[in-house]
Design a protein around this motif. Structure first.
Motif, PDB file in Angstrom:
ATOM      1  N   ASP A 228       0.807  -1.235   0.000  1.00 26.62           N
ATOM      2  CA  ASP A 228       0.000   0.000   0.000  1.00 26.62           C
ATOM      3  C   ASP A 228       0.831   1.271   0.000  1.00 26.62           C
ATOM      4  N   MET A 229       2.106   1.170   0.301  1.00 26.11           N
ATOM      5  CA  MET A 229       3.040   2.309   0.348  1.00 26.11           C
ATOM      6  C   MET A 229       2.611   3.378   1.360  1.00 26.11           C
ATOM      7  N   SER A 230       1.745   3.020   2.280  1.00 33.68           N
ATOM      8  CA  SER A 230       1.293   4.018   3.246  1.00 33.68           C
ATOM      9  C   SER A 230       1.333   3.522   4.686  1.00 33.68           C
ATOM     10  N   CYS A 231       1.521   2.224   4.913  1.00 31.13           N
ATOM     11  CA  CYS A 231       1.578   1.721   6.285  1.00 31.13           C
ATOM     12  C   CYS A 231       2.971   2.030   6.855  1.00 31.13           C
TER      13      CYS A 231
ATOM     14  N   CYS B 200       5.874   0.208   5.007  1.00 31.78           N
ATOM     15  CA  CYS B 200       6.137   0.764   3.671  1.00 31.78           C
ATOM     16  C   CYS B 200       6.832   2.117   3.789  1.00 31.78           C
TER      17      CYS B 200
ATOM     18  N   CYS C  49       4.606  -5.061   4.293  1.00 33.55           N
ATOM     19  CA  CYS C  49       3.396  -4.223   4.224  1.00 33.55           C
ATOM     20  C   CYS C  49       2.228  -4.885   4.965  1.00 33.55           C
ATOM     21  N   ALA C  50       1.601  -4.086   5.815  1.00 38.19           N
ATOM     22  CA  ALA C  50       0.493  -4.594   6.636  1.00 38.19           C
ATOM     23  C   ALA C  50      -0.669  -5.070   5.766  1.00 38.19           C
TER      24      ALA C  50
HETATM   25 ZN   LIG Z   1       2.416  -1.101   3.512  1.00 38.76          ZN
END
Ligand SMILES: [Zn+2]
Length: 345
Positions: free
Chosen positions: A88-91, A94, A102-103
């Protein structure tokens, strides 16, 4: 759609899987152009690592067919490189650069989720996972190198990065499989002066030299370690890169690493790190699966500018119908790495 199916050790067949459709607003459906067989697929093929029955293959490039309403930055018609893990590039992981953890992430081709060795893939978290390739009309050699970014070249880059390869370094690369060869290329790209490749196969030595190896050592085990030490005036390499994962290759990497250095390990470990030895020599180690999604944008530019050509590691090719041959060729070491040509651009 048709796809490679893992039906147990030694059994890769082409079968039917449901056509991928958008299930979540963050999904995309990608039509696969090129896929390939990974060294880690061989561990499953040989029954040395477990793998669920079903989809397989985690390296692919393709063309986006359809995107969900929530996908941004990726559009139908885009040529994309897929890292071998979606993320997701946001957890927090990441954001810390560890997309592997990544979660919300997961693996392509794990039995359930579509694999890259098939006609199409439902890509979860598509906007943050897929990397669009700028431009059009890329020749086949460039497409092959883009495919290499999906895993093998990102992994070769990772092992050089975690071992701290820098300008002027002497690097020793243990393993002449596709990852080892890409580690040579990555070390050269990062400015290593001397790159010692351990290889006993003439055709792999040839690729190693093309990628920047300055010295080739054909010996194995203690004899190989001795040869690296002799080449480095008894000091050892500034960075030793382990790209196999067996007990013997891990031992060799630690034996040739100079005191105070960091050994990079990206071979899926089937052996032990020599803990006491590393302690008394102040030698560390880092490694693990590469955060390919982080590296692809950086490496992509060099592929498009023809600075690196990691696609050179593909020396065997089949279509999807003959994907079993792609595995056999690698299993029997007739191929460095097998490319599977699935569709046209
Ligand atoms: Zn992630």
């Amino acid at each position: 759609m048709r796809a490679a199916i893992f039906n147990g050790p030694g059994i890769i067949e082409v079968g039917e899987r449901p056509d991928p459709v958008i299930q979540e607003p963050t999904d995309a459906v990608v039509r696969v152009v090129l896929g390939c067989v990974c060294g880690s697929d061989l561990w499953y093929y040989r029954g040395e690592s477990p793998h669920a029955v079903g989809s397989i293959g985690h390296e692919f490039i393709g063309v986006v067919e359809q995107v969900g309403a929530g996908v941004q930055g990726v559009n139908p018609g885009d040529l994309v490189v897929a890292p071998f893990i979606y993320s997701d590039m946001s957890c927090p992981h990441c954001l810390n650069g560890s997309t592997i953890s990544c979660a919300a992430g997961g693996n392509f081709g794990n039995g359930q989720i579509d694999g890259g060795q098939g006609e199409a893939v439902r890509v979860p978290l598509a906007g943050s996972t897929l990397v669009p390739v700028p431009g059009s009309g890329h020749p086949d050699a460039v497409l092959r190198s883009l495919l290499a970014l999906s895993d093998v070249m990102s992994t070769g880059h990772h092992v050089a990065v975690v071992a701290g390869v820098k300008k002027g370094d002497t690097v020793a690369v243990v393993g002449d499989g596709a990852v080892g060869l890409c580690a040579v290329l990555a070390s050269k790209r990062l400015g290593a002066d001397r790159i010692i490749a351990l290889s006993r196969h003439p055709e792999r030595q040839q690729v190693a030299r093309e990628f920047g190896a300055t010295d080739i050592i054909e010996a194995r085990g203690q004899e190989a370690s001795q040869a690296v030490l002799e080449l480095t005036r008894g000091i050892g390499a500034d960075a030793a890169l382990e790209c196999v994962g067996t007990e013997a290759s891990i031992a060799t990497a630690f034996a040739v690493a100079r005191p105070g250095s960091t050994v990079g390990i990206v071979g899926v470990p089937h052996g032990q790190v020599p803990f006491a030895e590393t302690f008394f020599r102040n030698t560390g180690w880092r490694g693990g699966p590469a955060p390919a999604r982080i590296y692809i944008p950086e490496l992509l530019g060099d592929v498009l500018d023809r600075v690196i050509n990691p696609g050179r590691v593909f020396d065997y090719e089949t279509d999807l119908d003959h994907v079993a041959d792609a595995y056999r060729a690698m299993d029997e070491r007739r191929a460095i790495k097998s490319l599977v040509r699935v569709g046209a651009l």
